[in-house]
Write an enzyme that holds these catalytic residues in place. Structure first.
Site, PDB file in Angstrom:
ATOM      1  N   ARG A  81       2.352  11.237  -2.284  1.00  0.00           N
ATOM      2  CA  ARG A  81       2.591  12.198  -1.382  1.00  0.00           C
ATOM      3  C   ARG A  81       2.565  12.009   0.133  1.00  0.00           C
ATOM      4  NH1 ARG A  81       0.474  13.920  -5.924  1.00  0.00           N
ATOM      5  NH2 ARG A  81      -0.529  12.051  -6.109  1.00  0.00           N
ATOM      6  N   LYS A 110       4.732 -13.823   0.799  1.00  0.00           N
ATOM      7  CA  LYS A 110       5.031 -15.174   0.991  1.00  0.00           C
ATOM      8  C   LYS A 110       3.849 -15.942   1.810  1.00  0.00           C
ATOM      9  CE  LYS A 110       9.337 -13.988   2.455  1.00  0.00           C
ATOM     10  NZ  LYS A 110      10.604 -14.286   2.956  1.00  0.00           N
ATOM     11  N   ARG A 131      -0.684   2.310   5.169  1.00  0.00           N
ATOM     12  CA  ARG A 131      -1.690   2.459   4.154  1.00  0.00           C
ATOM     13  C   ARG A 131      -2.196   1.060   3.410  1.00  0.00           C
ATOM     14  NH1 ARG A 131      -1.965   6.482  -1.039  1.00  0.00           N
ATOM     15  NH2 ARG A 131      -2.450   7.680   0.834  1.00  0.00           N
ATOM     16  N   HIS A 159      -8.868   8.846   5.831  1.00  0.00           N
ATOM     17  CA  HIS A 159      -7.191   9.347   5.401  1.00  0.00           C
ATOM     18  C   HIS A 159      -7.197  10.697   6.324  1.00  0.00           C
ATOM     19  CE1 HIS A 159      -3.463  10.254   3.864  1.00  0.00           C
ATOM     20  NE2 HIS A 159      -3.904  10.288   2.508  1.00  0.00           N
TER      21      HIS A 159
HETATM   22  N1   CP Z   1      -3.413  12.606  -1.098  1.00  0.00           N
HETATM   23  C1   CP Z   1      -2.736  11.272  -1.172  1.00  0.00           C
HETATM   24  O1   CP Z   1      -3.100  10.632  -0.422  1.00  0.00           O
HETATM   25  O2   CP Z   1      -1.854  11.220  -2.170  1.00  0.00           O
HETATM   26  P1   CP Z   1      -1.238   9.834  -2.292  1.00  0.00           P
HETATM   27  O3   CP Z   1      -1.986   8.780  -2.891  1.00  0.00           O
HETATM   28  O4   CP Z   1      -0.177  10.068  -3.602  1.00  0.00           O
HETATM   29  O5   CP Z   1      -0.280   9.659  -0.925  1.00  0.00           O
END
Ligand code: CP
Length: 332
Positions: A81, A110, A131, A159
């Site tokens: 997502r 590497k 991420r 997040h």
């Molecule tokens: N909600 C969420 O972070 O989903 P993903 O891990 O698929 O990005």
């Protein structure tokens, strides 16, 4: 709706955004990184939610306001997502995307260090969605990057853009955030969406219930922080409070964060939301989940009016369009 009507409404929305921008609000977002939900005041969060609403219409036809801008998605951990909705959002706004979603295909494989990766990508992109499994990675990236960094999930830490999506969904579905009774159930220890959402909700007048097995309780420092602002009750069973809550936010147990797999095995399946458990729930209870789901919500719930998690996924596009637009559209 006729295309010409959509365009007219869209141009009105942009005019409104520009009027507010001239008053100084949107300028606070230009070229800004998002590391934690705590980077934002309540007024700023509400402004992002308002802009997200405007983006629902913009998304119907797309626009060229970010033409020439490039988003880099650097995903050192899996995602469906977050990465795809950021990429779709950028394309809807007329920009383009580069990046990787598998660290095995980048030069990190590497042995390139993280800072060198950031110092490289900042030359190719106007903004970076990052991420990473390591907590603090977004802070380090921000320190070294000349372009804004959006924390798109770092370890068990935060997040923040997911929390904005969660708030937007609550407001859209319940027409308010204030005065709601909200329960968050699941892995409150390792769930980064939980940490950002709990902190975000602490800005509003809500009653919060945190439900988890003892081993997965939220960290003491976060609990203390939110308890200073709102009413928070910790519980081990959802049944006790189900009849009075308006929003149930379910999360999966974060298997990948457990240092000891046997601990995960002990907790796996500790809670599950199904039709039977929902018998005492309010008729207008809404159920959210940041997804992915494993087995904590039975699929039979998907067809009920309670289930709003796929609408929540859809809202990710509008909220991320708003974020990219506010940070990158310097014409505002
Ligand atoms: N909600 C969420 O972070 O989903 P993903 O891990 O698929 O990005």
């Amino acid at each position: 709706m006729q295309k010409s009507v959509v365009w007219k409404q869209k141009s009105n929305i942009y005019s409104n955004i520009k009027i507010i921008a001239k008053q100084g609000m949107a300028m606070q977002f230009a070229n800004r990184s998002i590391i934690s939900i705590q980077d934002f005041t309540k007024e700023e969060i509400n402004y992002i939610l308002k802009t997200s609403q405007a983006m629902e219409l913009v998304a119907k036809t797309g626009t060229n306001t970010l033409k020439g801008k490039i988003l880099a998605t650097l995903f050192f951990e899996p995602s469906t997502r977050t990465r795809l909705s950021f990429e779709a959002a950028m394309q809807k706004l007329g920009g383009t995307t580069i990046g990787f979603n598998d660290v095995e295909t980048s030069s990190a494989k590497k042995g390139e260090n993280f800072v060198d990766t950031i110092r490289t990508v900042e030359n190719y992109a106007d903004i970076i969605a990052l991420r990473h499994n390591l907590e603090g990675a977004a802070v380090v990236a921000k320190e070294y990057s000349k372009v804004p960094i959006i924390n798109s999930g770092t370890g068990a830490q935060e997040h923040p853009t997911q929390a904005l999506i969660d708030l937007y969904t609550i407001q859209k579905e319940k027409h308010q955030i204030d005065n709601l009774k909200i329960a968050i159930i699941g892995d409150l220890r390792y769930g980064r969406t939980v940490h950002s959402l709990a902190r975000a909700l602490a800005n509003y007048n809500v009653e919060l219930f945190l439900i988890s097995p003892d081993a997965l309780r939220i960290q003491k420092n976060i609990l203390k922080e939110i308890k200073n602002k709102i009413s928070v009750t910790e519980k081990q069973n959802v049944e006790d409070i189900l009849p009075k809550i308006d929003v149930l936010y379910v999360t999966r147990i974060q298997r990948e964060r457990f240092p000891d797999p046997t601990e995960y095995a002990k907790l796996k399946g500790a809670y599950r939301i199904d039709q039977k458990i929902l018998k005492t729930a309010k008729k207008d209870l809404i159920i959210l989940h940041p997804l992915p789901r494993i087995d904590e919500i039975a699929s039979e719930i998907d067809q009920t009016p309670h289930a709003r998690y796929f609408q929540q996924v859809g809202n990710g596009l509008f909220v991320r369009m708003a974020i990219l637009s506010l940070i990158l559209d310097t014409t505002k």
